[in-house]
Design a protein around this motif. Structure first.
Motif, PDB file in Angstrom:
ATOM      1  N   GLY A 158      11.410 -35.643  23.832  1.00  0.00           N
ATOM      2  CA  GLY A 158      10.187 -35.089  24.418  1.00  0.00           C
ATOM      3  C   GLY A 158       9.567 -36.026  25.430  1.00  0.00           C
ATOM      4  O   GLY A 158       9.058 -35.588  26.468  1.00  0.00           O
ATOM      5  N   VAL A 159       9.601 -37.333  25.135  1.00  0.00           N
ATOM      6  CA  VAL A 159       9.089 -38.333  26.084  1.00  0.00           C
ATOM      7  C   VAL A 159       9.898 -38.285  27.374  1.00  0.00           C
ATOM      8  O   VAL A 159       9.345 -38.284  28.483  1.00  0.00           O
ATOM      9  N   ILE A 160      11.219 -38.240  27.241  1.00  0.00           N
ATOM     10  CA  ILE A 160      12.093 -38.184  28.418  1.00  0.00           C
ATOM     11  C   ILE A 160      11.801 -36.929  29.239  1.00  0.00           C
ATOM     12  O   ILE A 160      11.638 -36.997  30.466  1.00  0.00           O
ATOM     13  N   SER A 161      11.726 -35.783  28.558  1.00  0.00           N
ATOM     14  CA  SER A 161      11.476 -34.520  29.255  1.00  0.00           C
ATOM     15  C   SER A 161      10.138 -34.547  29.986  1.00  0.00           C
ATOM     16  O   SER A 161      10.030 -34.109  31.136  1.00  0.00           O
ATOM     17  N   CYS A 162       9.105 -35.073  29.316  1.00  0.00           N
ATOM     18  CA  CYS A 162       7.764 -35.116  29.901  1.00  0.00           C
ATOM     19  C   CYS A 162       7.736 -35.983  31.151  1.00  0.00           C
ATOM     20  O   CYS A 162       7.246 -35.560  32.206  1.00  0.00           O
ATOM     21  N   PHE A 193      17.699 -30.094  31.061  1.00  0.00           N
ATOM     22  CA  PHE A 193      19.094 -30.511  30.943  1.00  0.00           C
ATOM     23  C   PHE A 193      19.198 -31.954  30.440  1.00  0.00           C
ATOM     24  O   PHE A 193      20.056 -32.257  29.597  1.00  0.00           O
ATOM     25  N   LEU A 194      18.337 -32.833  30.943  1.00  0.00           N
ATOM     26  CA  LEU A 194      18.367 -34.221  30.478  1.00  0.00           C
ATOM     27  C   LEU A 194      17.944 -34.325  29.012  1.00  0.00           C
ATOM     28  O   LEU A 194      18.500 -35.125  28.248  1.00  0.00           O
ATOM     29  N   GLU A 195      16.969 -33.514  28.632  1.00  0.00           N
ATOM     30  CA  GLU A 195      16.519 -33.486  27.238  1.00  0.00           C
ATOM     31  C   GLU A 195      17.659 -33.063  26.313  1.00  0.00           C
ATOM     32  O   GLU A 195      17.907 -33.691  25.279  1.00  0.00           O
TER      33      GLU A 195
END
Length: 281
Positions: A158-162, A193-195
């Motif tokens: 979630g941190v990465i996606s945000c 996609f990265l998430e």
């Protein structure tokens, strides 16, 4: 016991908070384009909201059985259930993608009649359709990680996606203003996609049972049992999401200029629900 509950709940609450903050940031950044853009993004998100909650019910229904096998320490059965659930979620994603490709205008037309808003909404949806399948995978993997005691994995995703979404929103919305709402949709697509990629990698590294397996040994009777248990959860989420969308449609029929204001209020209200949803999940 309470300490264990808190340690499991906090990462889920943080992930929910990040998701809601992301939606709020999306609304603020898209607001720089104009009111039509906010309205377009809002109605597309309302359509996808139904899909997301149905997936929530399906993945959590399967998660019940994964947690049971986790308690019994039956790793092979967890792998089979996980792959079966992943397959069901992907089928759901493909079906919904097909429906939205074939009937975009009739579905979006339920919310607004303004041709400018509908044009922006159709363009926005055209890009976000590519996120439905990775979101289906994300939903199943996140639930599997939580019920197996690794809630930090979906929290980090979630941190990465945000962060990715905010950065690419800034680049594509303000760096390429001619893209309009499409820039915001592309940013969301990259983040999704990265998430999903991170979740596949991290879950496989931390939880060996969550591996992909082409041949599934789950008995047919067990598959039907899982589906029967998941259907009521999916039905509950479907009814609730449709009810919320009916309220939104009623407001839009009163006056479509209310949509941006309703969208902002919804995003702020969702922040209040973070603690409740985190503890319950």
């Amino acid at each position: 016991f309470l300490k264990r509950v808190i340690l499991l709940s906090l990462p889920v609450m943080i992930q929910q908070l990040l998701t809601n903050m992301l939606n709020l940031c999306d609304t603020m950044m898209i607001g720089g384009i104009g009111e039509n853009a906010i309205s377009a993004a809002a109605i597309v998100n309302k359509v996808l909201f139904v899909y997301q909650l149905i997936l929530f019910g399906l993945s959590n229904g399967i998660g019940i059985f994964i947690s049971q096998y986790m308690g019994a320490r039956q790793e092979d059965q967890i792998t089979d259930l996980y792959n079966f659930g992943l397959g069901l979620c992907c089928v759901m994603g493909i079906v919904v993608t097909g429906i939205l490709i074939i009937f975009p205008q009739p579905i979006l037309g339920l919310f607004v009649q303004n041709p400018l808003v509908l044009a922006d909404a159709e363009a926005y949806l055209g890009v976000l359709l590519w996120t439905l399948l990775p979101f289906a995978c994300t939903s199943m993997i996140s639930v599997a990680c939580r019920v197996m005691g690794r809630p930090a994995i979906p929290m980090i995703s979630g941190v990465i996606s945000c962060l990715v979404n905010i950065v690419f929103n800034a680049l594509l919305i303000y760096g390429f203003p001619c893209w309009g709402v499409i820039g915001a949709a592309v940013a969301t697509m990259i983040a999704r996609f990265l998430e999903a990629a991170y979740l596949f990698y991290a879950s496989r590294q931390s939880l060996p049972a969550l591996k992909l397996r082409l041949k599934n040994h789950l008995p047919a009777s067990m598959r039907w049992t899982v589906i029967r248990k998941a259907l009521p959860l999916m039905g509950n989420e479907l009814i609730w999401s449709l009810g919320l969308n009916m309220i939104f449609i009623n407001y839009s029929f009163i006056a479509e200029q209310y949509i941006p204001a309703i969208t902002v209020v919804d995003n702020i209200s969702n922040l209040v629900y973070v603690a409740f949803s985190g503890c319950s999940v």
